[in-house]
Enzyme design. Structure first.
Site, PDB file in Angstrom:
ATOM      1  N   GLU A 121       0.860  -1.278  -0.113  1.00 16.25           N
ATOM      2  CA  GLU A 121       0.049   0.131  -0.099  1.00 16.25           C
ATOM      3  C   GLU A 121       0.751   1.290  -0.055  1.00 16.25           C
ATOM      4  O   GLU A 121       0.401   2.184  -0.660  1.00 16.25           O
ATOM      5  CB  GLU A 121      -0.969  -0.129   1.226  1.00 16.25           C
ATOM      6  CG  GLU A 121      -2.140  -1.009   1.234  1.00 16.25           C
ATOM      7  CD  GLU A 121      -3.188  -0.680   0.242  1.00 16.25           C
ATOM      8  OE1 GLU A 121      -3.248   0.473  -0.259  1.00 16.25           O
ATOM      9  OE2 GLU A 121      -3.895  -1.522  -0.244  1.00 16.25           O
ATOM     10  N   SER A 385     -51.969 -34.226  -1.664  1.00 16.11           N
ATOM     11  CA  SER A 385     -52.567 -35.331  -0.947  1.00 16.11           C
ATOM     12  C   SER A 385     -51.833 -34.986   0.406  1.00 16.11           C
ATOM     13  O   SER A 385     -52.070 -35.635   1.403  1.00 16.11           O
ATOM     14  CB  SER A 385     -52.332 -36.642  -1.412  1.00 16.11           C
ATOM     15  OG  SER A 385     -53.212 -36.788  -2.356  1.00 16.11           O
TER      16      SER A 385
END
Length: 615
Positions: A121, A385
């Site tokens: 960085e 069902s």
């Protein structure tokens, strides 16, 4: 007149006209004086430009600085309360809010962590005054050559200034303010202090702020115990934390960590041999359960109502990760194999503890990352069902018994005649046979013995099954709309002796290490135990000799019911085994018909496979 008086009265001569007066010629300037006057002419304009330029610069800085936040004290970190959802074995299932770990000191961290951060960085962090003009020029040149932004010129101090004081917007005004604040930070704090603040505040993805929170979240260890490759991975995240973190994109996270290690070699923080060794040992923890996101989303709904306040929460879920993984694997295998051949694209599976209502596994679909829609809790489909046990239970309450005879002959109700498929009418069959073989004409007659559609809906409500139900005889064939979770909860009351349960996903909660009281609906009696015992016997017949034979598990008592809707648009199996209710739904989101998929085929098979995975 005396001569003296005559002299005083003599008129004066007028002065000569001005034109006639000639001034004396000026003396020529000396060479030294001429040089001074010439030099002033050359210096005057640069001096004026410098003065007015300084004034203009001061005014410009004033314009940029007039709304700067007060940097005389660092603002306290503002955040949303953190919520961590853990499975029963401690596995992290989900996080919400902002996660912060312990405040770390630079002296307590491994040296390779700040070294990795500076290498990728800000390599001149130790030498620049907060702004790196050379770095800005290099980044501008690289961006100009690429035709897009490929490098940033911000120093770590500038990033810190932005994170502490400024908004994320990108414009020239914010960049100037960022630079001014960076210069102030450099004057106010030492380099080590700036690194400490950065490492404790930087956002690293998945809700984690600071390296300690990220280390615990991604590697399950504190930042002081990070290995070199783990430090490299964390140092690479500030570039794009949401995209590069190992939870979002493991491959991208590893690739970025490799770039950081290469940068550390370039800055001589490590050797090439060390880099190769770290690349070889770089292993991310296994990903959490891929589909448990549906469970987490459901379990964390309405959290503010259950736990008001702003405290950080740790929640222990009811989910069994081993069972969840088995459910996911079985569902995917079925959908990828026989399901694909039969035109089935989606499914949902639920495992519910019948006694308490605790959800032990939940798959709301095939792929959570592709679709977060939860088909187990939010999809309302016709149960076919699989709804019959609800009003069969109501009929038992009305005095019917499993061995009572009921006609299976055709019937006509206002022009509507239910079909029986391949079933051949016998005239009369027992109530148990009618349920076991899903005989529709007999079921309609049972419905009216149970009090008709109203009686069926009242029983559904007592069992906790919410839905949209028709008020006619078609309800006997399951033409209402319910979701899998509610239907499974209704079956839980049948399995546990008639006690209604409310499904839940959070077993316990704590804040700051202290347990919190849990507000949970208590189980209450919905129907008499003798009636649920009779119905369970009938559901065991469904599996033993009826439509659900494919669900049988050798050596175990299994009860359940199949469900199939018109044109095989939905196929269900809801069953009970070992104190658990397992619900299965298969179908397509667009209700496209499947290729002869019935509740007694693929859903019953999937039920059996999940049941075999139960501990």
């Amino acid at each position: 007149m005396p001569p003296a008086q005559a002299a005083r009265k003599r008129p004066r001569r007028p002065p000569p006209p001005a034109a006639s007066v000639r001034p004396a010629p000026a003396a020529p300037p000396s060479p030294a004086r001429a040089a001074r006057r010439g030099g002033w002419r050359w210096l005057r304009w640069p001096l004026l430009i410098g003065i007015w330029g300084t004034v203009a610069l001061a005014l410009l800085l004033l314009v940029f600085a007039w709304d700067l936040p007060r940097p005389d004290s660092l603002p306290a970190a503002t955040r949303r309360p953190a919520v961590t959802l853990l499975a029963g074995d401690g596995t992290v299932l989900a996080n919400q809010g902002d996660l912060y770990g312990e405040v770390v000191r630079l002296r307590d961290l491994p040296a390779h962590l700040p070294a990795a951060l500076m290498a990728i960085e800000d390599r001149r962090f130790r030498s620049h005054p907060g702004i790196d003009l050379w770095g800005m020029a290099r980044a501008a040149h690289a961006n100009w050559r690429a035709g897009e932004v490929v490098q940033g010129g911000s120093t770590l101090t500038q990033q810190l200034a932005k994170n502490l004081f400024l908004t994320p917007e990108r414009n020239f005004r914010r960049k100037v303010q960022e630079a001014l604040l960076a210069l102030w930070l450099e004057r106010r704090f030492s380099k080590d202090q700036l690194l400490e603040i950065y490492l404790n505040r930087v956002y690293l993805g998945a809700g984690a702020y600071g390296v300690d929170a990220a280390a615990r979240l991604f590697f399950n260890l504190p930042a002081r115990r990070l290995q070199l490759w783990q430090s490299a991975l964390l140092a690479g995240l500030p570039k794009a934390p949401s995209r590069l973190n190992p939870r979002a994109s493991p491959d991208l996270a590893v690739a970025r960590a490799s770039e950081v290690l290469e940068a550390m070699v370039a800055t001589r923080a490590i050797t090439s041999a060390q880099m190769e060794a770290e690349l070889a040992r770089m292993r991310l923890p296994p990903p959490r359960s891929g589909q448990a996101g549906w469970f987490a989303d459901w379990a964390l709904e309405n959290l503010g109502e259950s736990f008001p306040g702003n405290a950080d929460l740790t929640l222990r879920a009811t989910l069994d990760t081993r069972l969840q993984a088995a459910v996911e694997a079985r569902l995917e295998a079925l959908l990828a194999g026989p399901g694909a051949r039969a035109g089935v694209s989606q499914g949902a599976v639920l495992v519910l503890d019948a006694a308490s209502g605790a959800v032990r596994a939940m798959a709301g679909g095939r792929d959570y990352h592709a679709s977060q829609f939860n088909r187990a809790t939010d999809a309302r489909r016709q149960p076919g069902s699989a709804f019959k046990p609800i009003y069969y239970l109501a009929a038992l309450e009305q005095g019917m018994r499993p061995d009572d005879a009921v006609s299976d002959l055709p019937l006509n109700l206002g022009g509507w005649s239910p079909g029986n498929g391949a079933w051949r009418a016998r005239g009369e069959i027992t109530m148990e046979e009618a349920l076991a073989n899903s005989v529709n004409t007999a079921a309609v007659r049972v419905l009216y013995r149970a009090g008709g559609p109203r009686g069926a809906m009242e029983m559904a409500a007592r069992l906790g099954i919410e839905g949209r139900f028709p008020k006619d005889a078609s309800l006997a064939l399951g033409t209402g709309e319910v979701n899998l979770l509610d239907l499974a909860a209704g079956y839980a009351a049948i399995a546990n002796g008639g006690m209604r349960v409310t499904p839940f996903g959070i077993a316990s909660a704590s804040a700051a290490g202290r347990p919190l009281p849990m507000v949970r609906a208590a189980a209450r009696r919905a129907v008499a135990a003798e009636h649920t015992a009779e119905l369970r016997r009938m559901l065991e017949a469904v599996v033993a000799r009826g439509s659900g034979r494919a669900a049988a598990v050798p050596g175990r008592s299994v009860a359940g019911k199949t469900g199939t809707t018109q044109d095989s648009r939905d196929a269900w199996f809801i069953g009970m085994v070992g104190g658990q209710v397992i619900g299965v739904w298969l179908g397509n989101d667009d209700a496209r018909p499947m290729d002869d998929v019935r509740g007694g085929t693929l859903p019953a098979r999937l039920f059996r496979e999940v049941a075999e995975s139960l501990s």
